[in-house]
Motif scaffolding. Structure first.
Motif, PDB file in Angstrom:
ATOM      1  N   SER A 183      22.537  12.500  13.315  1.00  0.00           N
ATOM      2  CA  SER A 183      23.538  12.299  12.276  1.00  0.00           C
ATOM      3  C   SER A 183      23.645  13.511  11.349  1.00  0.00           C
ATOM      4  CB  SER A 183      23.161  11.063  11.461  1.00  0.00           C
ATOM      5  OG  SER A 183      24.092  10.861  10.435  1.00  0.00           O
ATOM      6  N   ASP A 184      24.816  13.628  10.725  1.00  0.00           N
ATOM      7  CA  ASP A 184      24.976  14.652   9.686  1.00  0.00           C
ATOM      8  C   ASP A 184      24.617  14.073   8.315  1.00  0.00           C
ATOM      9  OD1 ASP A 184      27.118  12.935   9.206  1.00  0.00           O
ATOM     10  OD2 ASP A 184      28.567  14.287  10.149  1.00  0.00           O
ATOM     11  N   ASP A 185      24.265  12.790   8.313  1.00  0.00           N
ATOM     12  CA  ASP A 185      23.921  12.119   7.070  1.00  0.00           C
ATOM     13  C   ASP A 185      22.508  12.564   6.639  1.00  0.00           C
ATOM     14  OD1 ASP A 185      23.170  10.187   5.190  1.00  0.00           O
ATOM     15  OD2 ASP A 185      24.558   8.732   6.066  1.00  0.00           O
TER      16      ASP A 185
END
Ligand code: WAQ
Ligand code: MG
Length: 257
Positions: A183-185
């Motif tokens: 994820s880019d989270d």
């Protein structure tokens, strides 16, 4: 569904409704209203799809590898990828891209990188947008069964359901050798490697907490690959994840959703 606050993205979701259309709309509104902030705008758009264009695929089986550091996780992911026939050069290239930001200037892409699993060459036409998987959902049966199964394992999360749907669609296409994702989270550090061969392999600590770079790489067998057809399948072809894919594909009209 797409919800925003002050023009900033809050949440998004996409569903394919076969018979339960009137049930799905309130679910999407509820989902928009249950994100961390209250949106000031919710947009729901609806497209009619031809029922005969829907295909059915089975969900990948799910397992988790617990790793203690991003180095450890990279080792585990590489092993699974190598076992799917991805070359060391391609594995290294993919890790480099996802850990430094796959779009120019080290930014994240909206979609995925398509990479030749032998040479590591990037093949997606638009290298800042990538290829965006869309039109995938679970049948009502499969959704319920997976929610129960993932809850029993203590890993039920909407994010896992969404990622498993994408991974099942992506590996459902024979040119896909494997997928790598995290994820880019910044506060979600579990990533995965997925393929028909390995199943959906979740790997913890794929990146360091606080790191806001991520992405997806679809490794393909470029021999006999028709890239336009492959991208059409990912972006446009409606796919329902079903526990009875062969039966349902044969009798699409008997689908209960
Ligand atoms: N199609 C292709 N690529 C996508 C899509 C899509 N529909 N959605 C996101 N991406 C790309 C894009 O480059 C994002 O920056 C990147 O993937 C990460 O997206 O089982 O939440 O939605 O616990 O942040 C893995 C779950 C979660 C692991 C992955 O990705 C688990 C996740 P995110
Ligand atoms: Mg994200």
């Amino acid at each position: 569904m797409r919800s925003t606050l002050n023009d900033c993205h809050l949440s998004g979701a996409e569903r394919i409704a076969v018979n339960e259309f009137s049930m799905v709309l309130p679910e999407l509104v509820m989902q928009a209203l249950s994100s961390c902030d209250v949106p000031d705008r919710i947009v729901i758009s609806v497209d009619k799809i031809d029922p005969s264009s829907v295909t059915y695929t089975a969900p990948l089986r799910v397992r988790t590898i617990e790793s203690s550091s991003s180095e450890d996780a990279a080792g585990a992911a590489s092993e699974v990828l190598r076992d799917c026939g991805i070359s060391p050069a391609a594995v290294e290239k993919a890790f480099h891209l996802l850990s430094t930001g796959p779009a120019s200037g080290g930014r994240n892409m909206r979609g995925a990188v398509i990479m030749d699993g032998a040479t590591g060459e990037r093949m997606e036409p638009d290298k800042s947008r990538g290829v965006r998987v869309s039109r995938v959902d679970y049948t009502a049966d499969a959704r319920q069964t997976l929610i129960t199964m993932l809850s029993k394992q203590g890993i039920f999360h909407r994010r896992v359901m969404d990622a498993l749907a994408i991974a099942s669609k992506v590996s459902g296409r024979s040119e896909t050798a494997a997928e790598l994702c995290w994820s880019d989270d910044p506060d979600y550090t579990t990533g995965y490697v997925a393929s028909q061969k390995s199943g959906y392999v979740r790997i913890t600590n794929m990146k360091k907490l606080g790191d806001s770079v991520g992405g997806r790489v679809f490794f393909v067998n470029s021999k006999n690959l028709n890239l336009d057809e492959y991208i059409f399948y990912m972006e446009k072809k409606p796919v329902l994840i079903s526990l009875r894919p062969a039966f349902m594909e044969f009798h699409p009209s008997t689908s209960s959703g």
